[in-house]
Design a protein around this motif. Structure first.
Motif, PDB file in Angstrom:
ATOM      1  N   ILE A  15       0.833  -1.206   0.000  1.00  0.00           N
ATOM      2  CA  ILE A  15       0.000   0.000   0.000  1.00  0.00           C
ATOM      3  C   ILE A  15       0.869   1.257   0.000  1.00  0.00           C
ATOM      4  CG2 ILE A  15      -1.663   1.336   1.359  1.00  0.00           C
ATOM      5  CD1 ILE A  15      -2.756  -1.401   2.359  1.00  0.00           C
ATOM      6  N   ASN A  16       1.872   1.291   0.873  1.00  0.00           N
ATOM      7  CA  ASN A  16       2.712   2.482   0.996  1.00  0.00           C
ATOM      8  C   ASN A  16       3.622   2.706  -0.203  1.00  0.00           C
ATOM      9  OD1 ASN A  16       1.855   3.557   3.488  1.00  0.00           O
ATOM     10  ND2 ASN A  16       3.084   2.073   4.620  1.00  0.00           N
ATOM     11  N   GLY A  73      -0.699   7.133  -4.558  1.00  0.00           N
ATOM     12  CA  GLY A  73      -2.085   7.465  -4.273  1.00  0.00           C
ATOM     13  C   GLY A  73      -2.681   6.732  -3.093  1.00  0.00           C
ATOM     14  N   PHE A  74      -1.882   5.924  -2.404  1.00  0.00           N
ATOM     15  CA  PHE A  74      -2.365   5.148  -1.265  1.00  0.00           C
ATOM     16  C   PHE A  74      -1.460   5.359  -0.052  1.00  0.00           C
ATOM     17  CE2 PHE A  74      -3.869   3.057  -5.046  1.00  0.00           C
ATOM     18  CZ  PHE A  74      -5.171   2.685  -4.748  1.00  0.00           C
ATOM     19  N   GLU A  75      -2.041   5.187   1.118  1.00  0.00           N
ATOM     20  CA  GLU A  75      -1.263   5.296   2.346  1.00  0.00           C
ATOM     21  C   GLU A  75      -1.827   4.325   3.382  1.00  0.00           C
ATOM     22  OE1 GLU A  75       0.142   8.932   5.125  1.00  0.00           O
ATOM     23  OE2 GLU A  75      -2.041   8.739   4.875  1.00  0.00           O
ATOM     24  N   ALA A  89      -1.639  -6.053  -7.913  1.00  0.00           N
ATOM     25  CA  ALA A  89      -2.230  -4.987  -8.738  1.00  0.00           C
ATOM     26  C   ALA A  89      -3.753  -5.002  -8.631  1.00  0.00           C
ATOM     27  CB  ALA A  89      -1.806  -5.144 -10.195  1.00  0.00           C
ATOM     28  N   ARG A  90      -4.340  -6.196  -8.615  1.00  0.00           N
ATOM     29  CA  ARG A  90      -5.798  -6.311  -8.494  1.00  0.00           C
ATOM     30  C   ARG A  90      -6.260  -5.863  -7.114  1.00  0.00           C
ATOM     31  NH1 ARG A  90     -10.580  -5.113  -9.153  1.00  0.00           N
ATOM     32  NH2 ARG A  90     -12.147  -6.598  -8.414  1.00  0.00           N
ATOM     33  N   LEU A  91      -5.478  -6.163  -6.084  1.00  0.00           N
ATOM     34  CA  LEU A  91      -5.834  -5.737  -4.734  1.00  0.00           C
ATOM     35  C   LEU A  91      -5.887  -4.218  -4.650  1.00  0.00           C
ATOM     36  CD1 LEU A  91      -6.362  -6.232  -1.741  1.00  0.00           C
ATOM     37  CD2 LEU A  91      -3.890  -6.380  -1.395  1.00  0.00           C
ATOM     38  N   MET A  92      -4.901  -3.536  -5.208  1.00  0.00           N
ATOM     39  CA  MET A  92      -4.884  -2.077  -5.153  1.00  0.00           C
ATOM     40  C   MET A  92      -6.008  -1.485  -5.996  1.00  0.00           C
ATOM     41  SD  MET A  92      -2.584  -1.853  -3.007  1.00  0.00           S
ATOM     42  CE  MET A  92      -2.831  -0.096  -2.846  1.00  0.00           C
TER      43      MET A  92
END
Length: 220
Positions: A30-31, A35-37, A118-121
């Motif tokens: 995630i990090n 665009g994600f945190e 990639a699908r998870l994000m």
């Protein structure tokens, strides 16, 4: 490390997972995705529920098989306390009972742990945008589960014709914007109808409304 988007565009995520290696791996992914945190990581549901309201995330990924309070019951409590946080199950379990219980508890998604990164994000972003997500194997089970479920008399449910139209679009996977376009109304009006649907069906989320609609035959 991948360059982040502007702060206002960053999607905050929490991870509730008792296995340290898995927890660290997901938070690292995630990090290191623009665009994600990953704002929170918790080993138990109890710790998560106590602290998640501090700098709340937009999406929470929860395992089911947690020590103490399980992930499904945690979702139920999370929806009551923090309805703006979208919970997603991330688990190894794909049996009908747990899938059904998670959806009814208010989960906005049900993903298996072997979901590609990639699908998870992509799924997290879809949920943050108001959508619902499922791993393909889970989606097949959900279709079969509701296909076999007995249709109940839903005549007592006081939904208006427009609310029924909107509910049908939700079961087809529409989000607020696409439903608004389909019905020729504003997104604000869709939100108004959604609140009314939730109140009349005694549910707290879009996924619960969809589960109720399919289970009780509220839409055809």
């Amino acid at each position: 490390m991948t360059e982040r988007h502007a702060e206002t565009e960053v999607i905050g995520v929490a991870v509730v997972e008792d296995q340290a290696e898995t927890r660290e791996g997901i938070s690292f992914l995630i990090n290191h995705t623009a665009g994600f945190e990953c704002r929170h990581v918790y080993p138990t549901a109890e710790v998560a529920l106590e602290n998640i309201g501090i700098d709340p995330p937009r999406v929470a990924l929860l395992d089911i098989g947690l020590p103490g309070l399980d992930g499904i019951e945690a979702v139920r409590i999370l929806q009551e306390r923090h309805p703006r946080i979208a919970p997603v199950m991330l688990t190894v379990y794909k049996d009908n009972d747990r899938i059904f219980q998670a959806i009814c508890a208010g989960a906005c998604g049900y993903l298996l742990k072997q979901t590609p990164p990639a699908r998870l994000m992509e799924a997290i972003r879809q949920v943050a945008d108001g959508g619902a997500v499922m791993s393909p194997e889970v989606a097949i089970r959900v279709v079969e589960l509701f296909r076999k479920a007995p249709v109940r008399d839903a005549g007592w449910v006081a939904l208006s014709p427009r609310e029924r139209e909107l509910l049908k679009l939700l079961t087809e996977g529409h989000q607020n914007k696409t439903a608004a376009a389909e019905l020729g109304i504003s997104v604000h009006t869709v939100s108004f109808h959604l609140r009314s649907i939730y109140e009349k069906l005694h549910v707290h989320s879009r996924s619960e409304a969809v589960a109720r609609a399919l289970r009780d035959g509220l839409v055809k």
